[in-house]
Design a protein around this motif. Structure first.
Motif, PDB file in Angstrom:
ATOM      1  N   VAL A   1       0.840  -1.202   0.000  1.00  0.00           N
ATOM      2  CA  VAL A   1       0.000   0.000   0.000  1.00  0.00           C
ATOM      3  C   VAL A   1       0.875   1.252   0.000  1.00  0.00           C
ATOM      4  N   GLY A   2       1.957   1.222   0.772  1.00  0.00           N
ATOM      5  CA  GLY A   2       2.863   2.363   0.806  1.00  0.00           C
ATOM      6  C   GLY A   2       3.530   2.614  -0.533  1.00  0.00           C
ATOM      7  N   LEU A   3       3.982   1.553  -1.177  1.00  0.00           N
ATOM      8  CA  LEU A   3       4.626   1.689  -2.487  1.00  0.00           C
ATOM      9  C   LEU A   3       3.650   2.220  -3.537  1.00  0.00           C
ATOM     10  N   LEU A   4       2.420   1.737  -3.482  1.00  0.00           N
ATOM     11  CA  LEU A   4       1.415   2.208  -4.439  1.00  0.00           C
ATOM     12  C   LEU A   4       1.091   3.683  -4.212  1.00  0.00           C
ATOM     13  N   TRP A   5       1.013   4.084  -2.947  1.00  0.00           N
ATOM     14  CA  TRP A   5       0.710   5.485  -2.634  1.00  0.00           C
ATOM     15  C   TRP A   5       1.836   6.400  -3.119  1.00  0.00           C
ATOM     16  N   ILE A   6       3.078   5.995  -2.860  1.00  0.00           N
ATOM     17  CA  ILE A   6       4.228   6.790  -3.311  1.00  0.00           C
ATOM     18  C   ILE A   6       4.274   6.841  -4.840  1.00  0.00           C
TER      19      ILE A   6
END
Length: 228
Positions: free
Chosen positions: A64-69
């Motif tokens: 989720v963090g990678l997708l948000w970034i």
């Protein structure tokens, strides 16, 4: 929505194939390298047991963090799944069908005597393809049964979040959507917090891996649970 539009929307594209392949590749890599609790499975009939690397929660947060970034840097679109929902549905269904065929034929060729990989063949092709032949088939040391259920639960959340992003983008976000997202997210997070308990469920310890479980994990869970 007319029939011709529906049929066209269900036709898989290379984009949907790439999304699915990227998702599975990510799960395979991080599932192997991220830290997590090593949980012993139940004792099998041949007195052996499998061990499961339970790092699903960390894998989910990282994804989720990678997708948000990536979305902030405009590398990906948060609405990609919502925009290609039917494509992804048909692509995942076809993938599940093909995986079940591979499991059937590889299981038929297995000479293993161990509980995990010993083939259980009834001679009825449909029955064996549907219910599976081997208890715990693996691919590149990845336990496929545990892998698929993890993918299904994460996929459910990703679909929900993409629909949420689409609602915000279109200005149609409602209180019911917020509550739906909240309750689903809590359920999914609870699953991954207690992921180790999945190793003792009936699906893992008793049911062989065939189309029924593959379809249930990869298609039924994410694509039907997300339309409640």
């Amino acid at each position: 929505m007319d029939l011709s539009f529906l049929i066209h929307a269900l036709i898989p594209s290379w984009n949907s194939v790439s999304l699915l392949a990227g998702f599975f590749t990510y799960l395979a890599i991080v599932g192997s390298i991220l830290p997590g609790k090593l949980v012993p499975g139940v004792l099998l009939s041949d007195s052996t047991r499998l061990h499961y690397h339970c790092n699903g929660l960390l894998s989910l947060f990282l994804l989720v963090g990678l997708l948000w970034i990536s979305a902030k840097m405009e590398f990906v679109s948060l609405t990609a799944i919502a925009d290609r929902g039917l494509e992804l549905l048909s692509t995942t269904f076809i993938f599940s069908f093909l995986v079940a065929l591979v499991l059937y034929f590889s299981g038929c060729k297995s000479k293993s005597k161990g509980s995990s990989l010993k083939p259980h063949i009834t001679g009825n092709l449909i029955h064996d393809w549907w219910f599976g032949i081997q208890l715990n088939p693996q691919f590149m040391s990845i336990d496929l049964k545990f892998f698929f259920v993890r993918a299904g639960m994460m996929g459910w959340l990703l679909i929900n979040l993409s629909v949420l992003a689409k609602s915000i983008q279109d200005g149609t976000l409602s209180k019911s959507m917020i509550l739906f997202q909240l309750f689903c997210a809590l359920y999914i997070l609870d699953y991954f917090v207690h992921e180790e308990y999945m190793t003792s469920t009936w699906d893992i310890i008793a049911e062989r891996l065939g189309f029924m479980l593959v379809f249930g994990d990869l298609v039924w869970i994410p694509f039907t649970f997300s339309i409640q």
